[in-house]
Enzyme design. Structure first.
Site, PDB file in Angstrom:
ATOM      1  N   CYS A  15       0.821  -1.206   0.000  1.00 24.31           N
ATOM      2  CA  CYS A  15       0.000   0.000   0.000  1.00 24.31           C
ATOM      3  C   CYS A  15       0.858   1.260   0.000  1.00 24.31           C
ATOM      4  CB  CYS A  15      -0.948   0.003   1.206  1.00 24.31           C
ATOM      5  SG  CYS A  15      -2.417  -1.031   0.950  1.00 24.31           S
ATOM      6  N   ASP A  73     -17.018   7.037   1.396  1.00 27.91           N
ATOM      7  CA  ASP A  73     -17.086   5.617   1.745  1.00 27.91           C
ATOM      8  C   ASP A  73     -16.057   4.806   0.950  1.00 27.91           C
ATOM      9  OD1 ASP A  73     -19.770   5.399   3.465  1.00 27.91           O
ATOM     10  OD2 ASP A  73     -20.064   6.844   1.826  1.00 27.91           O
ATOM     11  N   ASP A  74     -15.804   3.592   1.435  1.00 26.27           N
ATOM     12  CA  ASP A  74     -14.756   2.749   0.872  1.00 26.27           C
ATOM     13  C   ASP A  74     -15.157   2.046  -0.409  1.00 26.27           C
ATOM     14  OD1 ASP A  74     -13.063   3.426   2.937  1.00 26.27           O
ATOM     15  OD2 ASP A  74     -13.741   1.759   4.191  1.00 26.27           O
ATOM     16  N   ASP A 120     -10.672  -4.394 -18.308  1.00 26.19           N
ATOM     17  CA  ASP A 120      -9.560  -4.293 -19.254  1.00 26.19           C
ATOM     18  C   ASP A 120      -8.541  -3.336 -18.692  1.00 26.19           C
ATOM     19  OD1 ASP A 120      -9.313  -5.710 -21.788  1.00 26.19           O
ATOM     20  OD2 ASP A 120     -11.351  -4.998 -22.200  1.00 26.19           O
ATOM     21  N   ASP A 176     -16.619  -4.081 -24.656  1.00 27.48           N
ATOM     22  CA  ASP A 176     -17.303  -5.344 -24.349  1.00 27.48           C
ATOM     23  C   ASP A 176     -18.767  -5.112 -23.982  1.00 27.48           C
ATOM     24  OD1 ASP A 176     -15.063  -6.877 -24.818  1.00 27.48           O
ATOM     25  OD2 ASP A 176     -14.395  -6.816 -22.732  1.00 27.48           O
ATOM     26  N   HIS A 193      -8.506   2.606  -8.117  1.00 26.20           N
ATOM     27  CA  HIS A 193      -7.269   2.411  -7.371  1.00 26.20           C
ATOM     28  C   HIS A 193      -6.112   2.981  -8.176  1.00 26.20           C
ATOM     29  CE1 HIS A 193      -4.382   0.492  -4.651  1.00 26.20           C
ATOM     30  NE2 HIS A 193      -3.700   0.178  -5.737  1.00 26.20           N
ATOM     31  N   THR A 194      -5.226   3.713  -7.510  1.00 24.16           N
ATOM     32  CA  THR A 194      -4.038   4.264  -8.157  1.00 24.16           C
ATOM     33  C   THR A 194      -2.799   3.810  -7.407  1.00 24.16           C
ATOM     34  OG1 THR A 194      -4.183   6.271  -6.828  1.00 24.16           O
ATOM     35  CG2 THR A 194      -5.246   6.320  -8.987  1.00 24.16           C
ATOM     36  N   ASP A 206     -16.173  -7.513 -29.807  1.00 19.44           N
ATOM     37  CA  ASP A 206     -15.250  -6.466 -30.251  1.00 19.44           C
ATOM     38  C   ASP A 206     -13.887  -7.091 -30.513  1.00 19.44           C
ATOM     39  OD1 ASP A 206     -14.877  -6.919 -27.512  1.00 19.44           O
ATOM     40  OD2 ASP A 206     -14.145  -4.887 -27.146  1.00 19.44           O
TER      41      ASP A 206
END
Length: 783
Positions: free
Chosen positions: A447, A479-480, A497, A520, A571-572, A658
């Site tokens: 993390c 919130d999470d 993707d 998709d 998420h980064t 696709d």
């Protein structure tokens, strides 16, 4: 940013792709500066070399021979290439304002945007006459004029305003080029006439008398009518043009010759004369780009960026300007390509010094320089400072040799960089640079590798996802996790993707990644509902990480918003390379799901977009792809499949997917197996992107191609089909590719026409669905 690259400490932005900047890019490519990120922003993908423009007009050079391809050059310099137009500057925030993208921050900025047409000063000229600058606009207008002249049998009168070196050279080049083309086509070149206008009492007023005499003689020999002392003070529409009659015939000036182009304009000169002409080329002193005067930078009286002999702005340290857009106050010179070329090496050295916090070194332009002016045919006149004047075909060959040698510097790019020539890491002065880079390099995992909360909060506060009533808890909440409602009668479709960047522009990459991830959902007939982002940012100092994330998510959010899809979280993290993906959820009617397994015998196969992104971007990494090829590929990748999917549903498509990483054949194999049918595929009708067959022929393919190639075992006639040069295209992995679908035969042609009308211009019928046979291989390829 490639794996193992040093973290970014400083941003060098090059605004414009002029002569000085192409030299800067080449020299930075030969001797990189670790820790410095270069960004090139240019409206044009190919930049023309002004010294060869008359030769192109005369027919001596092709389009490719006079243009520098900025795509491979930027890739060689490890520069991000933003294909956009600079329209402003915020020197306080230190950002460059672009027409079609978010602002681009800089630590050091260099401006080389050329000049603007100076036609507004003459009433009626703007929008009617053809300025020679910007050259890119002129080349397109010139090509249109050539086509019009060749298609007509009417008399055509062409005028050139300005009798300096550029105007004289251009009128002779146009005369030679058009007459030669007409003669080759069996036409009458004598129906062309050329006129040259100048307010001066002589042509080439700044050149030595012997040069003036030479060109006065040549103009007379070529029947170019020269109007001296009659400066154009007004332009009005021509008689037929004003009446809205173009392309017809009208009696000429007493000679019985029709004017098929309809007198587009009338030039009014100071002596009271009026001159009706079919095309007017404006080759007068160029003006400054308007945004320079409003940018806050110091400018001279004519609006050009005022710079010191170091080429740095007189008002803003860290901002440089070169070429036609700059005015060196201590060394005034005319606007000529020779000075922009000579400024290139000096600019590159001072940009390096500015990035390292070192003092700058002045550049003094030469007072005497070699001037080579062609006469349209393969002859030229040379002079240096007026002391020496030479004339003849050997002078043209000399000029040709010089110009071609200059252009080869930007087309023959080395494959490798000499590591011994790489400068030590820098970004701030002295040892501080090394300390900062070392701190950045000591990154944690787990993390601890997440992008910092402050950076993330600032970026997310600027992102405006689409609002949906069925999103109960989303991005704006603390919130999470997101909470999303599924409406009654709907089922949820999920897809994910993610991939690393194939282009250096985070804004465009964000748009491509989002568009790819939505494919998709559209292919199955769904409506995108929500998206979770998965982003990896290259290591760097906080400001660079924040800007990259903001640019990328701005582009992605625009695409999601257009699709009605709400970004609800994500998420980064930090990593070696820029990467982005999305987990997308959509809604669909239970009975409206379009699957891969519905193909029916008798159906026709179609594909909505051309193939070739895999090979093209593999070539781009090797500096082997032309910029126009990559631009066409990106345009295709940015086109949404949404309208195409809706059309396929209306036309009763029985199966759809696709085309992405497994290539067309890989996805077709999935459909064939799920549908228990055979397929006859016509290799001859499969559309390809510009340049894709060229790069395949050169042996350049994606790193995923060998794995995709294993699926050839599903093809019954491999030996024959594999001999076709288009065969590798079947296995080329696509990013944000088109839709592959089967439609009833009775609807197939109408479906193709509708898809083309919706913007899928290369939609093609590529095969037919057959009943399942006893053969082990279900696919036959016609070629």
């Amino acid at each position: 940013m490639n794996a193992g690259s040093p973290p970014i400490v400083k941003d060098l932005v090059l605004a414009g792709g002029g002569h000085s900047h192409v030299i800067v890019l080449k020299r930075f490519g030969m001797k990189p500066v670790p820790g410095v990120r270069i960004t090139l922003i240019c409206r044009d993908i190919e930049t023309p070399y002004s010294g060869m423009l008359p030769g192109h007009v005369a027919g001596h050079y092709t389009h490719d021979e006079i243009h520098i391809d900025l795509g491979p050059l930027a890739r060689f310099a490890s520069a991000r290439f933003y294909h956009d137009e600079v329209v402003g500057l915020d020197p306080v925030e230190r950002t460059v304002i672009c027409r079609n993208r978010p602002p681009v921050p800089y630590d050091v900025l260099s401006i080389d945007i050329g000049s603007a047409p100076l036609t507004d000063a003459v009433p009626g000229a703007s929008g009617v006459v053809v300025p020679v600058k910007p050259i890119g606009n002129f080349v397109a207008r010139w090509n249109a004029l050539v086509e019009r002249v060749l298609a007509s049998e009417a008399r055509v009168r062409i005028g050139v305003v300005g009798a300096g070196a550029g105007g004289v050279e251009m009128v002779l080049a146009m005369r030679h080029g058009l007459r030669t083309r007409l003669q080759a086509a069996g036409g009458n070149p004598d129906r062309l006439s050329f006129e040259l206008f100048t307010g001066s009492e002589k042509v080439l007023p700044r050149k030595p008398p012997r040069v003036r005499d030479a060109f006065t003689r040549v103009l007379a020999e070529r029947d170019v009518r020269v109007h001296l002392g009659g400066w154009v003070d007004r332009v009005t529409p021509g008689a037929l043009h004003a009446a809205g009659l173009t392309g017809g015939t009208e009696a000429g000036a007493g000679d019985g010759i029709g004017y098929g182009t309809g007198y587009p304009c009338v030039l009014h000169t100071g002596d009271g004369a009026m001159h009706e002409l079919d095309e007017v080329l404006w080759v007068t002193a160029a003006g400054a780009q308007p945004w320079l005067a409003t940018s806050g930078l110091a400018t001279d009286d004519d609006g050009f960026a005022a710079v010191h002999p170091t080429l740095e702005s007189t008002s803003h340290p860290g901002v440089f300007a070169a070429g036609d857009c700059a005015s060196v106050l201590e060394h005034p010179r005319e606007k000529a390509g020779v000075f922009a070329v000579r400024q290139g090496p000096a600019l590159e050295k001072n940009l390096r010094r500015a990035l390292r916090g070192l003092s700058l070194k002045p550049f003094v332009p030469q007072r005497r320089y070699l001037s080579l002016i062609s006469t349209g045919d393969r002859n030229a006149v040379a002079t240096r400072g007026g002391a020496l004047v030479f004339e003849g075909d050997w002078v043209w060959r000399w000029k040709d040799w010089i110009d071609r040698r200059f252009m080869r510097k930007f087309s023959d790019l080395p494959d490798m960089v000499d590591d011994s020539r790489i400068e030590l890491p820098s970004g701030v002065a002295g040892d501080d640079a090394v300390k900062e880079l070392s701190a950045i390099a000591m990154r944690c995992g787990g993390c601890g590798a997440k992008v910092g909360a402050t950076v993330l909060a600032r970026v997310m506060n600027d992102i405006r996802p689409v609002a949906r009533r069925d999103v109960l808890i989303g991005l704006a909440d603390p919130d999470d996790a997101a909470v999303v409602e599924t409406p009654p009668g709907k089922v949820t479709v999920h897809t994910v993707d993610s991939f690393r960047a194939m282009i250096d522009d985070p804004y465009l990459f964000g748009r491509v990644a989002a568009n790819h991830s939505l494919g998709d959902i559209f292919a199955m007939g769904g409506e995108p509902q929500t998206a979770l982002a998965i982003a990896t940012l290259p290591y760097g100092i906080e400001s660079q990480v924040e800007d990259t994330l903001w640019q990328m998510m701005t582009g992605a959010t625009e695409v999601l918003r257009e699709a009605g899809c709400a970004l609800v979280g994500g998420h980064t993290s930090e990593g070696a390379e820029l990467a982005l993906g999305f987990s997308v959820s959509g809604l669909i009617d239970r009975d409206g799901i379009l699957r891969k397994g519905g193909m029916r015998p008798g159906d026709r196969l179609l594909v909505t977009k051309p193939l070739g992104t895999g090979t093209l971007f593999a070539a781009d990494m090797r500096h082997k792809a032309r910029g126009t090829w990559i631009a066409a590929a990106l345009a295709m990748m940015l086109q949404s499949n949404r309208a195409g999917a809706l059309c396929l549903h209306r036309r009763g498509a029985s199966a759809c997917t696709d085309v992405t990483g497994f290539g067309l054949l890989g996805h077709l194999v999935e459909m064939v197996r799920a549908s228990d049918v055979d397929v006859e595929l016509d290799l001859r009708t499969i559309p390809s992107l510009p340049g894709a067959l060229d790069t395949i022929a050169a042996g350049i393919t994606s790193s995923l191609q060998p794995q995709n190639l294993r699926l050839r075992r599903a093809v019954r006639n491999v030996d024959g089909a594999a001999a076709d040069p288009r065969w590798p295209l079947l296995f080329d992995p696509q990013t944000a590719g088109g839709l592959l679908a089967s439609v009833p035969d009775r609807e197939s042609h109408a479906c193709v026409e509708e898809l083309r009308s919706l913007g899928y211009a290369q939609t093609s019928l590529i095969g037919r669905v057959l009943p399942r046979s006893n053969a082990l291989e279900p696919i036959t390829v016609q070629h």
